[in-house]
Design a protein around this motif. Sequence first.
Motif, short mmCIF file in Angstrom:
data_model
loop_
_atom_site.label_atom_id
_atom_site.label_comp_id
_atom_site.label_asym_id
_atom_site.label_seq_id
_atom_site.Cartn_x
_atom_site.Cartn_y
_atom_site.Cartn_z
N LYS A 664 -2.88 3.89 7.97
CA LYS A 664 -1.60 4.59 7.81
C LYS A 664 -1.22 4.62 6.34
CE LYS A 664 3.23 4.71 9.33
NZ LYS A 664 3.16 6.17 9.56
N ASP A 665 -0.70 5.75 5.93
CA ASP A 665 -0.16 5.92 4.58
C ASP A 665 1.35 5.85 4.63
OD1 ASP A 665 -2.71 6.25 3.67
OD2 ASP A 665 -2.55 8.39 3.25
N PHE A 666 1.92 5.17 3.66
CA PHE A 666 3.37 5.09 3.52
C PHE A 666 3.74 5.77 2.21
CE2 PHE A 666 1.99 1.51 6.05
CZ PHE A 666 2.90 1.47 7.09
N ARG A 667 4.56 6.81 2.30
CA ARG A 667 5.04 7.51 1.11
C ARG A 667 6.26 6.78 0.57
NH1 ARG A 667 1.61 10.94 -1.54
NH2 ARG A 667 0.13 11.67 0.01
N LYS A 671 11.05 11.22 -3.41
CA LYS A 671 10.41 12.30 -2.65
C LYS A 671 8.99 11.93 -2.21
CE LYS A 671 13.16 16.06 -4.59
NZ LYS A 671 13.16 17.40 -5.20
N GLY A 672 8.76 10.64 -2.05
CA GLY A 672 7.49 10.17 -1.51
C GLY A 672 6.29 10.49 -2.37
N LYS A 673 6.48 10.42 -3.68
CA LYS A 673 5.38 10.84 -4.56
C LYS A 673 4.33 9.74 -4.77
CE LYS A 673 8.08 9.89 -8.74
NZ LYS A 673 8.68 10.53 -9.91
N HIS A 674 4.62 8.52 -4.37
CA HIS A 674 3.64 7.44 -4.46
C HIS A 674 3.14 7.10 -3.06
CE1 HIS A 674 5.11 7.42 -8.45
NE2 HIS A 674 6.21 6.72 -8.19
N LEU A 675 2.06 6.35 -2.99
CA LEU A 675 1.42 6.12 -1.69
C LEU A 675 0.94 4.68 -1.57
CD1 LEU A 675 -1.09 8.42 0.11
CD2 LEU A 675 -1.77 6.08 -0.39
N ILE A 676 1.23 4.09 -0.41
CA ILE A 676 0.61 2.82 -0.02
C ILE A 676 -0.24 3.10 1.20
CG2 ILE A 676 0.98 0.49 0.84
CD1 ILE A 676 3.58 0.40 -0.64
N GLY A 677 -1.51 2.75 1.16
CA GLY A 677 -2.40 2.95 2.29
C GLY A 677 -2.89 1.63 2.86
N LEU A 678 -2.79 1.48 4.17
CA LEU A 678 -3.30 0.31 4.88
C LEU A 678 -4.36 0.78 5.86
CD1 LEU A 678 0.07 -1.52 5.69
CD2 LEU A 678 -1.43 -1.88 3.73
N PHE A 728 -2.84 1.38 -3.30
CA PHE A 728 -1.59 1.89 -3.84
C PHE A 728 -1.91 2.96 -4.89
CE2 PHE A 728 1.69 1.79 -7.20
CZ PHE A 728 2.74 2.32 -6.47
N LYS A 729 -1.32 4.14 -4.73
CA LYS A 729 -1.53 5.24 -5.67
C LYS A 729 -0.21 5.63 -6.30
CE LYS A 729 -3.75 9.76 -6.23
NZ LYS A 729 -4.53 10.83 -5.56
N HIS A 730 -0.19 5.69 -7.62
CA HIS A 730 1.02 5.98 -8.39
C HIS A 730 0.81 7.32 -9.10
CE1 HIS A 730 4.68 4.44 -10.51
NE2 HIS A 730 4.30 5.33 -11.39
N ASN A 731 1.60 8.32 -8.73
CA ASN A 731 1.50 9.65 -9.32
C ASN A 731 2.52 9.81 -10.44
OD1 ASN A 731 -0.51 11.30 -7.69
ND2 ASN A 731 0.78 10.49 -6.05
#
Length: 782
Positions: A664-667, A671-678, A728-731
């Motif tokens: 699951k990805d958590f925005r 505006k949900g521009k970053h992402l945490i993925g588990l 974790f992705k940081h845009n």
Amino acid sequence: MNARLVLLIGLLLTMVSDVKSQELTQMVRGSVVDEDTQVPLIGATVVILNSDPVLGASTDVNGNFQIANVPIGRQSLQVKYLGYEPRTISNIDVGSGKQVVLHIQLLESTEQLQEVVVKAEKDPSTPNNEMSVVSTRSFSLEQSQRFAASMNDPGRMALSFAGVNLTNDITNEISIRGNAPKGLLWRLEGVEIPVPNHFNIDGLYAGNVSILSNNLLDQSDFSTGAFAAEYGNALSGVYDLKLRTGNDQKREYTVQVGFLGLEASAEGPFIKGKRSSYLINYRYSTLGLFKAVGANLGGDLNTGFQDLNMKLNFPTKKMGTFSVFAVGGLSDAGFDPERDTTKWRNDGSWDQNRVEEDYRNHFLATGLAHKYIINERNYVHTTVAYTRSGNNLTHSYLTDSLTLESYWKYNVSNTAIRVASQFNTKFNSKHHLRYGFNYNHLVFSLVDEWPWGWQKTYKATGSGNFYQLYAQHKFRVNSDITLIGGLHTSYFDVNGKFAIEPRLAFDWRFAPRHKISLGVGMHSRQESLAFYFIQREDRPGYINRYLDYSRAVHVVVGYDFKFFQDFSLHTEVYYQYLYAVPVKKNPNSYSTINNDEAYEKTALVNNGIGTNYGLELTIEKSFSKNYYFLITGSFYNSIYQGSDGVWRNTRYNGNYITSVTGGKDFRVGKKGKHLIGLNAKFFYAGGRRITPIDLEASIAAGEEVNDNSRKFEDRVDDYYRLDIRLRFKHNLKKFAWEVSLDVQNVTNHLNEINRKYDPKTESVKKKYQQGMIPVLRFRFEI
């Protein structure tokens, strides 16, 4: 170890931050072509779904489109063109670091224009090769990055698919439907290639790190049975890999740093405003970095590797598109001997501490590909390639005078010049003909030298030509029924053997959410070239030069049910009959089905048989609403007969496999521009078959004695492990960075790999595999 992992996970979870900036957007662009002819479709409409105001574009005279200012995050788009079935592509991951470039293929409708209706979106696992309708699914770059513990490796990623088992923790070698791993065909850009792994020892060890970079992989196919007619020299499965084309409008860069080393890639146009582009990826690594977190992958093993992947693309106005590709790698490993004589054994017996092991491996697959659209109904794709793989392995012993004397040398060289040409003709929306040929000039050399003890030298050298011709016809009765018939033929001039292999496939969507499929075909594969070229010891000549191919008949019946939006059930029942399998002349349990040696020094005959049959079940939720899962179960039986006529389990008959993969990805952020993925994966499989040890005979002999009358009757303990992936992705504006942590076997469960007799305790002891393996990565995109 645990404190360090807790610190890393804590760091990962505290990196969720926001920056005060304007809304982040990205360019989404690409091309739209006819699926059968690859002809650009002019004027197709491409729209970002649920965009407000509406974002969209129409394709130009070259079939290209571009949509600017697309908000980052998950986006879906729909493509429409008059007379073609509409296509929806869902949940495209739009990030700030790189443009999204799509190559979209539309299928011409078989219905009259007034009957054309918008259908459900295409299943993202649908094969790229439209001639493959059973036992085949596609996989993408994003999946290889998302699946837990895949480590960006297509071989490890395949463990999430039904019917796929692994042979051990360290290698990425896989067994499909109970078949030996050697039955798998690897193809790159349309030509066969050797196993693309670092640390591969031809005929002895498959290696454990893929040379292929997932940064270059395009949407590719993985097949597990009843292959399309264009695939030959395969018994168990096919990896049909494609390399993507670099961005031809913008220069982009990726740098990745992790426990596996340093990796960098660059892509873009050679000259801005022109269509030619480059895509290059280089990796330099040392597994010694694992020791920094307490994961010992080989004791005092010294190891390292490096690889280079590239694709250069040169479109022309009248001569089609030319591309140059290369995948190459070097790896080395070894143990240093102990030079401190006070640490040596003083009883005169063999001392492993005094052994030096030196191993070096090389791999190269490079070529020139050409795609030419002849007219609106015909195109041709041709690849000319050179492949080379080999290794040099030397074991030496440190003498009392502190000099090294070699006692085993194993050198292999396997080179080939390969030509593959494929023609496609589309007669109309219902009839598509594909035909072509493959030519392979093969040169092989093996020297297996034992200066000590046996004082033997075994050689296998020779060359030959392998020819393949194929044709296949797709007939779309209507938009719901497809028939595919084909024929694959081959000839190997080393043994003078032919193979004529008919193939048939059927696909019928008999209700809006229900589909059945059928695949039937004959298949064959050469043995390792060392089997054909191994030379006699007593006189000139070859022992097994005229061995036939190992052959098989595959039958697959499948059923698909899409029970909710994005939810599907897929099940297959299969039967494989293997015949003409090499076995020994005199009654014996030996069969190359189980063989894990590079060659055989005794004469073989093609009288062996075997069967694999089973049931596979897959429940899949494709990625939507920021989550996905893939649940598979396989129940199978794999048995064989040697020359003694006794039915036995094969080495790979584990009987059952199940896996659960999901995430699951958590925005987060503005505006949900970053992402945490588990992401997580649980894998459970029946233990690999082994031959029991005769304990009484071993005690009497003072060494291990196997009970060969009960070949493969025993098995190691069932295998299971849990893998996780945190991401974790940081845009940022025009830039993105990402940190990820893959942990293979997070519970540190030690799976059994084998059993050995211990003469000191006069007992049989279990040997175990690797425990937990963490892999931390930092990735930067610009």
